[in-house]
Design an enzyme around this catalytic site. Structure first.
Site, short mmCIF file in Angstrom:
data_model
loop_
_atom_site.label_atom_id
_atom_site.label_comp_id
_atom_site.label_asym_id
_atom_site.label_seq_id
_atom_site.Cartn_x
_atom_site.Cartn_y
_atom_site.Cartn_z
N SER A 14 52.62 67.99 92.48
CA SER A 14 53.73 67.36 93.19
C SER A 14 55.04 67.60 92.44
O SER A 14 55.40 68.75 92.19
CB SER A 14 53.43 65.87 93.38
OG SER A 14 54.28 65.30 94.36
N HIS A 74 47.17 64.04 99.27
CA HIS A 74 48.14 64.56 98.31
C HIS A 74 47.64 64.42 96.87
O HIS A 74 47.90 65.28 96.04
CB HIS A 74 49.46 63.81 98.49
CG HIS A 74 50.56 64.29 97.61
ND1 HIS A 74 50.96 65.62 97.56
CD2 HIS A 74 51.35 63.63 96.71
CE1 HIS A 74 51.95 65.74 96.69
NE2 HIS A 74 52.20 64.56 96.16
#
Length: 256
Positions: free
Chosen positions: A84, A238
């Site tokens: 990320s 995610h």
């Protein structure tokens, strides 16, 4: 100096966490990789146990921190993993200093700009009165109410909550530098770029249930990282490292 944890022995691997994360989030993966490598799991500035700073928080600054970390720890070359926000830092490091990054792994982020999406989290964390907070359960109940009972997100945020020493007045504090992260949040959303591509082996990994890396992102990814390939981890969102740690470890070991 950045705080870090070191695991195993062998050639070096650096792991960079995402926004609101810490090196501890990667303990399982680090331990698995440590069977073949020396793994450095790093707390980025304004996160975890690393220093807080009021300086601008952006990818140039974060990449420079990592390059300095490598110098301080005598890492002439390394394999670099980032998730990320940490994935964008890793991309910037590789583009800035390609000779020092042997292989690059970017987990569930593309080099493009992103729309904002963390405002509710900032509001919830700012709304928690840390001076009056009695315990973590009370904090969890408040965050659950503010974040629509999003259990994974609340559990993730609670890992950033720590007690202040009694000689400092007691109560709780966030490990992260929340005011600076909120102030410079727009910088975290910005794209990564460079004049020259990174041509060493590069692996992008996305969660099959995540929308952070879309098929239409691949041309820009390939422009900056021409040797890249993209893998999808099924049944993972995610937070691939939390949803499918064994499958992610398998992919990392095979590539690294």
């Amino acid at each position: 100096m950045l705080h870090f944890k070191e695991y195993g022995q062998g050639e070096p691997v650096l792991i960079l966490h995402g926004l609101f994360g810490t090196a501890d989030n990667w303990q399982y993966i680090a331990n698995q990789l440590a069977q073949k490598f020396t793994v450095f799991a790093v707390d980025l500035r304004n996160h975890g146990r690393s220093f807080h700073s009021d300086e601008p928080f952006n990818y140039d600054v974060l990449a420079n921190d990592i390059q300095e970390f490598m110098d301080e720890n005598w890492l002439y070359q390394t394999r670099l993993i980032g998730h990320s926000m940490g994935g964008k830092v890793a991309m910037q490091v590789a583009l800035n200093d390609p000779d020092r990054i042997q292989k690059l792994v970017v987990i569930d982020i593309a080099p493009r700009a992103y729309r904002s999406g963390h405002e509710a989290i900032f509001r919830a964390m700012n709304g928690l009165d840390l001076n009056l907070l009695k315990n973590r359960t009370e904090a969890g109940d408040f965050l659950m109410q503010q974040l629509d009972n999003d259990v994974p997100t609340v559990q993730f945020l609670l890992k950033n909550l720590s007690r202040r020493p009694s000689n400092e007045g007691g109560g709780f504090e966030w490990k992260m530098n929340l005011p600076v992260l909120e102030r410079d949040y727009a910088n975290i959303l910005k794209p990564i770029g460079a004049d020259e591509p990174f041509e060493n082996p590069t692996l992008f990994i996305r969660g099959g249930l995540s929308r952070y890396i879309k098929d239409e992102d691949t041309p820009e990814m390939a422009k900056l990282f021409p040797t890249m390939r993209l893998e999808t981890i099924p049944n993972a969102g995610h937070w691939v490292h939390a949803n499918q740690p064994a499958l992610l470890t398998q992919s990392l070991l095979h590539f690294l």
